[in-house]
Structure formats: C-alpha cells, structure tokens
Design a protein around this motif. Structure first.
Motif, PDB file in Angstrom:
ATOM      1  N   VAL A  17      -0.635   2.189   7.980  1.00 43.43           N
ATOM      2  CA  VAL A  17      -0.401   3.163   6.904  1.00 43.43           C
ATOM      3  C   VAL A  17      -1.534   3.089   5.886  1.00 43.43           C
ATOM      4  CG1 VAL A  17       1.124   3.784   4.993  1.00 43.43           C
ATOM      5  CG2 VAL A  17       2.100   3.157   7.214  1.00 43.43           C
ATOM      6  N   LYS A  18      -1.893   1.885   5.486  1.00 42.92           N
ATOM      7  CA  LYS A  18      -2.967   1.711   4.503  1.00 42.92           C
ATOM      8  C   LYS A  18      -4.293   2.244   5.035  1.00 42.92           C
ATOM      9  CE  LYS A  18      -4.870  -1.763   1.339  1.00 42.92           C
ATOM     10  NZ  LYS A  18      -6.307  -1.644   1.628  1.00 42.92           N
ATOM     11  N   GLN A  19      -4.537   2.061   6.329  1.00 45.59           N
ATOM     12  CA  GLN A  19      -5.787   2.535   6.924  1.00 45.59           C
ATOM     13  C   GLN A  19      -5.921   4.054   6.867  1.00 45.59           C
ATOM     14  OE1 GLN A  19      -5.572   0.798  10.833  1.00 45.59           O
ATOM     15  NE2 GLN A  19      -5.992  -1.278  10.087  1.00 45.59           N
ATOM     16  N   LYS A  20      -4.800   4.736   6.681  1.00 44.94           N
ATOM     17  CA  LYS A  20      -4.817   6.198   6.572  1.00 44.94           C
ATOM     18  C   LYS A  20      -5.034   6.662   5.133  1.00 44.94           C
ATOM     19  CE  LYS A  20      -1.903   6.928  10.640  1.00 44.94           C
ATOM     20  NZ  LYS A  20      -2.985   7.536  11.446  1.00 44.94           N
ATOM     21  N   GLY A  21      -5.344   5.709   4.233  1.00 43.92           N
ATOM     22  CA  GLY A  21      -5.645   6.056   2.856  1.00 43.92           C
ATOM     23  C   GLY A  21      -4.453   6.043   1.929  1.00 43.92           C
ATOM     24  N   VAL A  22      -3.318   5.573   2.402  1.00 37.67           N
ATOM     25  CA  VAL A  22      -2.113   5.501   1.576  1.00 37.67           C
ATOM     26  C   VAL A  22      -2.162   4.244   0.702  1.00 37.67           C
ATOM     27  CG1 VAL A  22       0.412   5.288   1.618  1.00 37.67           C
ATOM     28  CG2 VAL A  22      -0.760   6.766   3.278  1.00 37.67           C
ATOM     29  N   TYR A  23      -1.836   4.400  -0.577  1.00 39.73           N
ATOM     30  CA  TYR A  23      -1.750   3.249  -1.487  1.00 39.73           C
ATOM     31  C   TYR A  23      -0.450   2.505  -1.190  1.00 39.73           C
ATOM     32  CZ  TYR A  23      -1.705   0.474  -5.772  1.00 39.73           C
ATOM     33  OH  TYR A  23      -1.682  -0.561  -6.668  1.00 39.73           O
ATOM     34  N   VAL A  24      -0.523   1.167  -1.003  1.00 41.48           N
ATOM     35  CA  VAL A  24       0.630   0.388  -0.546  1.00 41.48           C
ATOM     36  C   VAL A  24       1.005  -0.704  -1.540  1.00 41.48           C
ATOM     37  CG1 VAL A  24       1.532  -1.145   1.248  1.00 41.48           C
ATOM     38  CG2 VAL A  24       0.086   0.811   1.884  1.00 41.48           C
ATOM     39  N   THR A  25       2.250  -0.659  -1.994  1.00 46.49           N
ATOM     40  CA  THR A  25       2.843  -1.766  -2.753  1.00 46.49           C
ATOM     41  C   THR A  25       3.908  -2.418  -1.889  1.00 46.49           C
ATOM     42  OG1 THR A  25       2.480  -0.730  -4.919  1.00 46.49           O
ATOM     43  CG2 THR A  25       4.184  -2.431  -4.790  1.00 46.49           C
ATOM     44  N   VAL A  26       3.774  -3.705  -1.630  1.00 43.22           N
ATOM     45  CA  VAL A  26       4.759  -4.473  -0.866  1.00 43.22           C
ATOM     46  C   VAL A  26       5.658  -5.221  -1.841  1.00 43.22           C
ATOM     47  CG1 VAL A  26       5.086  -6.380   0.757  1.00 43.22           C
ATOM     48  CG2 VAL A  26       3.290  -4.685   1.155  1.00 43.22           C
TER      49      VAL A  26
END
Length: 321
Positions: A111-120
């Motif tokens: 998901v992150k590799q697609k440019g989505v900002y990720v908060t875990v």
C-alpha cells in the motif's frame, strides 16, 4: 482532571504534527482508509467504536473528507481489505491496526509503495519501513507494571503463570518487559507463558491446562482483561484457593468497577491501555494530511498502574470497553 481528558490532551500534545513544507500541501481533502480487527472481544469492540466515531466526527467537521472503516476477522481478510481500499476506494491515506504483525507487513508495504501515507496503530509491523508513522500505548510499561506489582505483592517469591496475546510485536514487547523484571527476582518463578489470543474462551482453556499441570500457583498475569475473565472462570470452576492475584490489563470497565467495589479479592490492580488511541490516530493523521503535514515517526501513549485508590479516574461506564 479525569484521566480521559488527560489522555486526550496527552495524545494531542505527543502527536503534534510536523510540517513538511508548503510544496507538499494537499489540494483536496484526504481519502482515508481505516483497517482494524473486528469486534471479537471487548478491547477490539472499543477499537471499532472509536474508529467509527472518528469517521463520523471527521466527515462532519471536514466536508469532502472521506473515511472508510473496514473490520477483519483474520489476517488474510485484512490483507484483502487493504487491496480493496487502494483499488476500489482509491484511498491516499491509511490508518491500520494490523490483525497480526508478520502477516500484514508485506500487504501494508505494498500500500505504501503505491504512494499512500500509512499510520500503523498498536500492533506494529515487523518492518517499520512499511509505515510513515506509528502510534501505540506503552507496551513496555504494560508488561513491566504487572511484574513489578506481583513482585511486591508476593514479597519477591512465588509461582506465576502468564497468558500472552496474539503473536505480534506488542505482545513480544510486553512479555520481554515482564520477563526483564522477573529476572531480577530469582525466587519469582514463571512456570509457563502461552498465547490466550486476547480472547476469554482461549484463555479459559489455557488456564484449565495450567490448573491441571501446576498444583501451586500464586498469581496469574493475563495480559488483557478479556483473558482475565476466562482465567477467573477456570479458577472458579476448579475451586482452586491457592491463587492470590489475577492481574489483567487495559482497564476494561468491568474490571475497573471490580477494583472500585473490591468485589473480587483476586483483582487487586490493573494497567491502563485505552482503545481510544485509534480515534486520536485517525483524527490526527487525517487532519495532518489535510494540511500537507505528517506525524512524528513514533508516538507512545503512557500506561499507568490502576488500583482501588485511583480506579474511579479510569471508569467509563458508557464505553463498550
């Protein structure tokens, strides 16, 4: 001041956003995906409640902002939901509470590799590079505080059994912190530590096994209040009187009320770990992205000892947890 207000203020202060420059500012409201475990026990019921409350509040406060909440019953379902959030919902921001750490690391990374900002949130990934930000309670304190309490309550000598959660990074942090304290007290014997999966039925079965195998148990660390419920049921059915303390965790309202009332001598203390941090993580992530900003790489919300003396500050009867 009530602990709830203190926690809100603490989370907001600790998670103050970091500006990333005007050039990075978003031109439209973020499309936020939220992926969380289903309400399979009381704590995750609290997570689901607060996630949906965040969706309601954010979409009302920020016209044009879209928040999609998906709940999963297992790791593979959550991995599939992540793909759907990107392809069908076309999210640009993700807040994910992983069902399991290892199983979700690669799906989140994609998901992150697609440019989505990720908060875990909470259950960390095995590879932190798969995320932009991490928000959690203090899992080291969550394991350390019960161990310190049991050492003191048992005068440094006793037999203990432990029930762990689902295999995750936070479960490892908690167990490592618990063991670190016991290593300083060689007369405190940890007889066994098995996974009860943060589930009262699984914990009931694990505790039945402990009661069969160990004829003398002084205390139980059930690293979650749902598991503590299962433990108490097993002890009651076995009519065991040797056990002096059952220490759960996370401050479930029924356990806090038991502390306040003094209605069960086995329940003497607890440790805080509110599911409301999912609300704070979603809100602050979404509002940061709205401003073209980002969160700190890591935010830890403190866990503290709950006793009869301060239990009223942790009792929220209207909460699902």
């Amino acid at each position: 001041m009530k602990f709830r207000n203190h926690l809100i203020g603490l989370a907001v202060a600790a998670m103050a956003v970091v500006g990333s420059g005007g050039a990075a500012a978003q031109q439209k409201a973020p499309n936020v995906g939220v992926a969380i475990p289903a309400a399979t026990h009381a704590f995750t019921a609290g997570i689901v409640f607060w996630a949906n409350q965040a969706k309601k509040d954010l979409e009302k406060a920020h016209p044009g902002m879209k928040v999609t909440v998906k709940t999963a019953a297992n790791a593979s379902e959550q991995a599939n939901q992540l793909q759907d959030l990107v392809t069908a919902n076309k999210i640009d921001t993700l807040v994910v509470f992983p069902f399991e750490s290892a199983a979700l690391t690669q799906p989140v990374a994609r998901v992150k590799q697609k440019g989505v900002y990720v908060t875990v949130v909470d259950r960390g990934l095995t590879d932190p590079s798969a995320q932009d930000a991490y928000v959690s309670g203090d899992n080291t304190a969550f394991g350390r505080i019960p161990a310190e309490y049991l050492v003191k309550a048992l005068n440094g000598k006793g037999n203990i059994v432990a029930l762990r959660g689902i295999p995750t990074t936070i479960d490892n942090e908690r167990m490592d912190a618990f063991n670190a304290v016991l290593k300083q007290h060689p007369d405190m014997k940890l007889l066994d530590a098995k996974h009860g999966n943060w589930n009262r039925d699984d914990a009931f079965k694990v505790m039945q096994d402990y009661l069969t195998r160990f004829k003398e148990i002084d205390a139980v660390w059930a690293a979650d209040d749902d598991m503590a419920v299962g433990v108490l049921k097993a002890i009651e059915q076995a009519k065991r009187t040797d056990i002096k303390i059952v220490f759960g965790g996370a401050g479930m309202k029924e356990m806090v009320k038991t502390l306040m009332d003094g209605s069960n001598p086995l329940i003497q203390a607890n440790v805080s770990y509110s599911p409301k941090f999912i609300y704070d993580a979603i809100k602050l992530t979404a509002e940061a992205r709205l401003k073209g900003q980002k969160l700190p790489e890591k935010t830890i919300i403190p866990s503290v000892l709950i006793t009869k003396q301060n239990a009223k500050d942790f009792y929220f009867p209207d909460s699902p947890f």
